[in-house]
Design an enzyme around this catalytic site. Structure first.
Site, PDB file in Angstrom:
ATOM      1  CB  SER A   1     -36.336 -34.424  29.079  1.00 26.31           C
ATOM      2  OG  SER A   1     -37.085 -34.744  27.940  1.00 26.31           O
TER       3      SER A   1
ATOM      4  CG  ASP B   1     -42.055 -28.739  29.398  1.00 27.32           C
ATOM      5  OD1 ASP B   1     -42.031 -29.104  28.225  1.00 27.32           O
ATOM      6  OD2 ASP B   1     -41.332 -29.238  30.281  1.00 27.32           O
TER       7      ASP B   1
END
Length: 664
Positions: free
Chosen positions: A446, A498
């Protein structure tokens, strides 16, 4: 639709948003009215007790008051059900009914006070059932009044009273005049201040310094620019997301060429190395996940983690020179040891220091892969969120790198902080002194994946054999030239749909335009969209085939023309209307396109049923292209596909499958 305008200001609620809450309140009021009516009928001749005369009058007035409220609610719900999101014409009488309903709160409030006084009077000696009925009435009245006040606070728009003027079509706007220029400046300044106050309120628990204040202002301007050119209320956005999800599912189920085509990597050798890269990624994802410390370890081992940490963390406690930042009870370091399986002596440096633009990381020796691993933590605090949201672009200029370009500002500053620690503090020199033959590998998930990518660009010249594995990095990270440059040493791993990997300002602008377009063209009332959408999300089934204005609507059923999508983008409410045309639907993009770093491995889940998947999920992986992630996909898994445990599970599944194939 445009926000409802009552009391001379705009509110963050539409005239078609009263169907569901109004129906719920109507049901409660009907049950309440029937209960009071039964109570009054049963005890009609039994009001001779002390205080019974007041009780008799109280119940009669309450029945009349509840009947009036039920009538007003019925009219409010019925009118709110009419029309569509972008066609508020059939609901033009709703503000008058809403005023009537709000006026009925005053006698209800007074009667609630009277009931509370009557119940608290010790001289009342009436039957216990009657007293309990009045107590229930008083409690219900106060609950509804309190929830109404909370609802008003939620839908209050701080900018609703700001007025700008509208110019008729065809009349040129004198933007050079001092009056219009000052008006535009005041509106934008007010919007920025409102967003800045909201951000400060959310971050009230963290210590704020100059960096935080600069970030607050930058993020506030970002939100103001994004939300200033539409007049949609939150429920409109929810309906738009539901419609987009179902439209997307219908397109995916159509018999056609798949949207994502297998992308050829720079050479056939790289294509053949997909399995090798997946095996490496599965190994290094452990380090990226371990950087989260005890929150990740407890999340993945909810029943045994605390016992194991309490038993082991007090042993082999590192000295103060090995670790920086707070690690109370040694939980972070103990979790890292558990997840990675390394020994304490394998760690060169661990930093839990966390501020805005300064994120935790650790440096360790990986003897299995003969690598010095720099693992950067992802988003886990308010400071990290502020770093994520500092999404302005800035130039990245490096010596001997021709592919300079734009990068994400907040993530670049975080990478610069770690770069200074690694180089200026001699951390990497210490590591290579211990293991000079090892290679350098930088990993992160991330925010950590984005930071690791930019950090690897900064270190590339000093360490030519450097490799970087970025797991679920943010989509708006690097300009095209830098993204192409990083294909030689960075591998990005993306799972499914995602959201973060597709998150960039151009993609958000595209999502906003898609929402406006689909809600403007849908001819179903909003409450139907929300109800059917909730059923679809929870129970599945076939996507609903919502009609659009292109399907041939009945013109006689509408009292005014359907608003076009341009009107929702350009004819803004008084609170958000600006005097320039820079954000029209067909205007050029305001933000430069930024892309994912390096070569991209896209992992998708294989399942015959979209909802009822078996516990034994199978995955497939393929080389992909950054253009595949140029649009945000709406899905219940758009958040869960980003979670580090899901990424690790997918990589382990693929790695084990490859190992079993080799053994066969």
């Amino acid at each position: 639709m445009p926000g409802l305008v009552v009391f001379g200001r705009r509110w963050a609620i539409g005239s078609d948003d009263f169907v569901l809450p109004g129906t719920f309140e109507l049901f409660v009021r009907l049950v309440w009215w029937i209960g009071i009516l039964v109570l009054y009928t049963v005890h009609k001749g039994q009001f001779n007790c002390p205080g019974g005369g007041l009780l008799h009058s109280y119940l009669l007035v309450l029945l009349i008051l509840l009947a009036s409220i039920i009538c007003a609610l019925s009219a409010l719900v019925y009118i709110s059900m009419q029309g569509t999101i972008s066609n508020p014409g059939p609901r033009k009488s709703l503000p008058k009914i809403l005023y009537t309903r709000l006026l009925l709160y005053f006698p209800e409030f007074i009667w609630a006070v009277v009931g509370a006084v009557w119940v608290s009077d010790s001289s009342v000696q009436c039957e216990k059932t009657v007293i309990n009925g009045i107590i229930g009435t008083v409690i219900a009245s106060w609950i509804i009044i309190i929830f109404t006040i909370i609802g008003v606070v939620i839908v209050f728009d701080p900018l609703g009273g700001k007025k700008t003027f509208y110019l008729p079509d065809g009349v040129s706007r004198n933007l050079e005049s001092s009056q219009s220029g000052q008006l535009l400046y005041n509106v934008k300044s007010s919007a920025t201040r409102v967003w800045e106050k909201r951000i400060r309120l959310l971050c009230c628990c963290i210590v704020q310094d100059d960096d935080h204040r600069v970030a607050f202002t930058s993020i506030a301007e970002l939100f103001r620019n994004y939300f200033s050119d539409t007049d949609l209320v939150p429920s409109d956005i929810a309906a738009g997301l539901i419609l987009l999800h179902q439209e997307q599912d219908k397109m995916e189920s159509c018999p056609k060429e798949p949207e994502e085509v297998l992308c050829h990597s720079p050479s056939s050798v790289v294509t053949d190395d997909l399995d090798v890269e997946l095996e490496n990624a599965a190994h290094y994802m452990l380090f990226a996940a371990a950087a989260y410390g005890w929150p990740y370890y407890i999340y993945t081992n909810p029943y045994t983690a605390l016992c194991k940490l309490n038993g082991d963390c007090c042993r082999n406690r590192p000295t103060d020179s090995d670790i920086t930042g707070s690690d109370r009870h040694n939980f972070h370091f103990g979790s890292i040891l558990k997840i990675t399986g390394l020994q304490y002596r394998d760690f060169i440096h661990i930093s839990f220091h966390n501020k805005i633009y300064e994120i935790p990381f650790f440096v360790a020796l990986d003897h299995k892969k003969e690598a010095i691993v720099v693992a950067v933590r992802g988003t886990l605090s308010f400071e990290d969120i502020l770093t994520d949201l500092s999404a302005d672009c800035e130039d990245l200029t490096l010596e001997d790198v021709l592919e300079n370009g734009f990068v994400h500002k907040g993530i670049t500053q975080a990478a610069s902080y770690i770069y200074r620690k690694l180089i200026n503090d001699g951390i990497l020199n210490q590591a290579f002194t211990i293991a000079p033959e090892y290679k350098l590998v930088i990993v992160g998930h991330s925010l950590g994946g984005g930071t690791a990518s930019i950090l690897s660009i900064m270190l590339r010249n000093s360490f030519p054999t450097l490799r970087c594995y970025a797991f679920s990095p943010p989509g708006g990270l690097l300009s095209k030239s830098l993204a192409d440059y990083t294909k030689h040493f960075i591998v990005s791993v993306i799972v499914g749909k995602d959201l973060v990997a597709r998150l960039s300002m151009p993609n958000m602008e595209d999502l906003k335009r898609r929402i406006v377009r689909i809600v403007a063209n849908c001819n179903r009332p909003k409450y139907q969209i929300l109800l059917r959408g909730c059923w679809y999300e929870v129970f599945g089934g076939d996507p609903d085939d919502f009609p659009t204005e292109l399907d041939g609507r009945n013109q006689d059923a509408l009292t005014q023309p359907l608003l076009a999508e341009e009107s929702l983008m350009v004819h803004r409410s008084p609170s958000y209307n600006t005097l320039d045309d820079e954000s029209q639907l067909n205007s050029p993009p305001q933000y430069p396109h930024l892309y994912l770093p390096g070569k991209i491995i896209h992992i998708v889940e294989e399942c015959s049923s979209r909802r009822l998947c078996s516990s034994d999920i199978k995955y497939t992986a393929r080389w992909s292209n950054e253009t595949v992630f140029s649009s945000i996909l709406i899905s219940p898994k758009m958040i869960t596909d980003h979670m580090p445990d899901v990424v690790l599970k997918a990589l382990n599944s693929l790695s084990q499958e490859h190992g079993s194939c080799l053994s066969c």
